[in-house]
Design an enzyme around this catalytic site. Structure first.
Site, short mmCIF file in Angstrom:
data_model
loop_
_atom_site.label_atom_id
_atom_site.label_comp_id
_atom_site.label_asym_id
_atom_site.label_seq_id
_atom_site.Cartn_x
_atom_site.Cartn_y
_atom_site.Cartn_z
N HIS A 86 0.88 -1.17 0.00
CA HIS A 86 0.00 0.00 0.00
C HIS A 86 0.92 1.23 0.00
O HIS A 86 2.01 1.18 0.58
CB HIS A 86 -0.82 0.13 1.28
CG HIS A 86 -1.68 -1.05 1.62
ND1 HIS A 86 -1.19 -2.18 2.20
CD2 HIS A 86 -3.02 -1.22 1.53
CE1 HIS A 86 -2.20 -3.03 2.43
NE2 HIS A 86 -3.32 -2.47 2.03
N ASP A 141 2.35 2.00 3.34
CA ASP A 141 3.29 1.05 3.94
C ASP A 141 4.73 1.51 3.80
O ASP A 141 5.58 1.16 4.60
CB ASP A 141 3.25 -0.32 3.23
CG ASP A 141 1.89 -0.99 3.27
OD1 ASP A 141 1.11 -0.67 4.16
OD2 ASP A 141 1.64 -1.84 2.39
N GLU A 189 -10.79 -6.83 -4.00
CA GLU A 189 -10.59 -7.90 -3.01
C GLU A 189 -11.79 -7.95 -2.07
O GLU A 189 -11.95 -7.08 -1.21
CB GLU A 189 -9.30 -7.62 -2.22
CG GLU A 189 -8.98 -8.71 -1.23
CD GLU A 189 -7.65 -8.48 -0.51
OE1 GLU A 189 -6.69 -8.02 -1.17
OE2 GLU A 189 -7.59 -8.74 0.69
N HIS A 213 -10.77 -14.16 4.28
CA HIS A 213 -11.97 -13.38 3.94
C HIS A 213 -13.11 -14.31 3.51
O HIS A 213 -14.27 -14.08 3.86
CB HIS A 213 -11.67 -12.39 2.80
CG HIS A 213 -10.70 -11.32 3.16
ND1 HIS A 213 -10.33 -10.32 2.27
CD2 HIS A 213 -10.01 -11.06 4.28
CE1 HIS A 213 -9.47 -9.51 2.84
NE2 HIS A 213 -9.24 -9.94 4.06
N ASP A 272 -10.32 -11.87 11.33
CA ASP A 272 -9.35 -11.99 10.25
C ASP A 272 -7.96 -12.15 10.83
O ASP A 272 -7.28 -11.19 11.12
CB ASP A 272 -9.44 -10.70 9.39
CG ASP A 272 -8.74 -10.85 8.07
OD1 ASP A 272 -8.37 -11.98 7.71
OD2 ASP A 272 -8.54 -9.82 7.39
C1 XUL Z 1 -7.32 -6.69 4.80
C2 XUL Z 1 -6.61 -7.09 3.57
C3 XUL Z 1 -5.77 -6.03 2.94
C4 XUL Z 1 -5.75 -6.08 1.45
C5 XUL Z 1 -5.03 -4.94 0.80
O1 XUL Z 1 -8.09 -7.67 5.36
O2 XUL Z 1 -6.67 -8.22 3.16
O3 XUL Z 1 -4.49 -6.14 3.46
O4 XUL Z 1 -5.17 -7.27 0.99
O5 XUL Z 1 -5.51 -3.71 1.18
CO CO Z 2 -5.72 -9.18 1.55
#
Ligand code: XUL
Ligand code: CO
Length: 448
Positions: free
Chosen positions: A101, A104, A232, A271, A307
């Site tokens: 990101h 980051d 995602e 997820h 998560d």
């Molecule tokens: C959060 C997640 C993120 C994405 C990128 O659950 O998976 O890290 O992969 O923003």
């Molecule tokens: Co992710």
């Protein structure tokens, strides 16, 4: 290669001694499996945010991680040093890709302009290291969820200033994708959802989110960025309800807003579980729609409902994932396996960090070997062919050709006896199928 980490390149040690030292038992990048190198099937990527930034916090405790770059206190100096550490880490592990990101890699400044300046300095360093090492960017993304300004969302914030800021941030992030040759560009809408419908205009927020994605497509065309756009899905956390709930919901969204030609999906194991699905289910749904893009590799825990981002170690799951990938011919056209995963809090050392990636890579390599054997023997293909065989001729073929009216179906069914209909159901053999999969895991890995 310099020696920033106190580690040698992780060797392949083979399967003779099953105790885990620090070597690969299954992953051999150049080994050809089902017509392609293991490295080409897996395309492992390291997630910058977890591997280099994660302090191993949880909601009840501070970070425990001990990292060799903890000695840097100036944020820009740290950011630049970390790039060097990261590239050496990829090389020592034998991972060919990374993901990040924007937030980051560089600290924020007082304004977006200042923030971009910091970012560009670090991107310069990344670009240089990429050129030296040949390591590639699987994807980048922008963090539109950590800063308090995004408390009510980014593209779906009810506040236009926040939408505008997010758009500005996205623009620069796409420019970075172009500069660093990103193969994909990801959107994970962490705060694109709601906490309660009583203060939310759901339709308006989804319209805004679609406008944001269309603007990204337009700008990518303008600057000649040919990265694959990915969404995602995740059902919840941090929001109560996230708009990209799961693969099926996201596909419906993409089709509703005419975005399905420009976007595919990046699917994550943990997820999937949070949405009440298996990882394999999410991948199959995306494959069925022709929208499989890439994978975030991690796993959850049956006993905990959030998560956790554990490193993958479940061979049954990696087998099912790699079965889908082999059936598909790859992880989409440009996808990979990004370890969106972190070690547990008590695994705080450098050694743990390497070991965590090794178990992840080995688990997918082992899953690939098992899945290849299943495909080679046509185990599932034969089973499916037989199970759906009644649609290959007669009334079934007429249905599949779109030529069976309800009147024809009625005529066909009207005088069928109950006993004929019951025995039209071939036995499902579910337990035997599960035993077969287990037997393949044991046999394929014993032969590896
Ligand atoms: C959060 C997640 C993120 C994405 C990128 O659950 O998976 O890290 O992969 O923003
Ligand atoms: Co992710």
């Amino acid at each position: 290669m310099s020696d920033l980490w106190n580690f040698e390149k992780i060797p392949y040690v083979g399967t003779a001694d099953p105790k885990q030292g620090l070597g690969f038992h299954y992953y051999q990048p150049d080994k050809v499996v089902a017509g392609k190198k293991m490295s080409e099937w897996c395309r492992f990527a390291i997630a910058y945010w977890h591997t280099f930034n994660q302090r191993l916090v949880d909601p009840f405790g501070d970070g425990t991680a001990q990292r060799p770059y903890d000695k840097y206190s100036d944020p820009m100096e740290l950011a630049l040093a970390k790039v060097d550490y990261s590239f050496e880490f990829y090389q020592k592990l034998g991972a060919e890709f990374f993901c990040f990101h924007d937030r980051d890699i560089a600290p924020e400044g007082g304004t977006l302009r200042e923030t971009n300046k910091n970012l560009d300095k670090v991107v310069d360093r990344i670009e240089a290291r990429q050129k030296e090492t040949g390591i590639k960017l699987l994807w980048n993304t922008c963090n539109l969820f950590t800063n308090p300004r995004f408390q009510a969302g980014a593209a779906t914030s009810p506040f236009a200033d926040i939408y505008a800021y997010a758009g500005g941030q996205l623009k620069h992030s796409l420019e970075i994708a172009k500069r660093l040759g990103a193969e994909n560009y990801v959107f994970w809408g962490g705060r694109e959802g709601y906490e309660t419908l009583w203060n939310t205009d759901l339709k308006r927020e989804q319209d805004h989110m679609a406008a944001f994605f269309h603007a990204a497509v337009d700008y990518a065309k303008e600057i000649g960025l040919d990265a694959q756009f990915l969404i995602e899905p995740k059902p919840k956390e941090p929001t109560t309800h996230q708009y990209d709930f799961d693969a099926a919901t996201t596909i419906a969204f993409l089709k509703t807003y005419d975005l399905d030609k420009d976007f595919k999906l990046n699917l994550e194991g943990n997820h999937a579980n949070l949405a009440g699905h298996s990882y394999q289910h999410e991948i199959r749904v995306a494959r069925s729609a022709g929208l499989l893009g890439s994978l975030d590799a991690n796993q959850g825990d049956k006993l905990l409902g959030w998560d956790l981002d554990e490193f993958p170690s479940d061979l049954y799951e990696t087998t099912s994932v790699m079965w889908e990938i082999l059936a598909e011919g790859g992880i989409g056209a440009k996808g990979g396996l990004n370890f969106d995963a972190k070690p547990r809090r008590s695994s705080y050392t450098e050694r743990d960090l390497f070991a965590a990636h090794v178990v992840g890579m080995d688990s997918f390599a082992a899953g690939l070997l098992v899945a290849a054997k299943l495909h080679e023997d046509g185990v599932i293909e034969d089973l499916l062919k037989e199970r759906y065989g009644s649609f290959d001729s007669g009334i079934g073929a007429q249905v599949e050709a779109g030529k069976a009216s309800l009147a024809e179906l009625e005529e066909y069914a009207l005088d069928k006896k109950q006993s004929e209909l019951i025995s039209a159901n071939e036995p499902g053999n579910l337990e035997a199928i599960k035993a077969t999969i287990n037997n393949y895991i044991i046999k394929a890995l014993a032969e590896a």
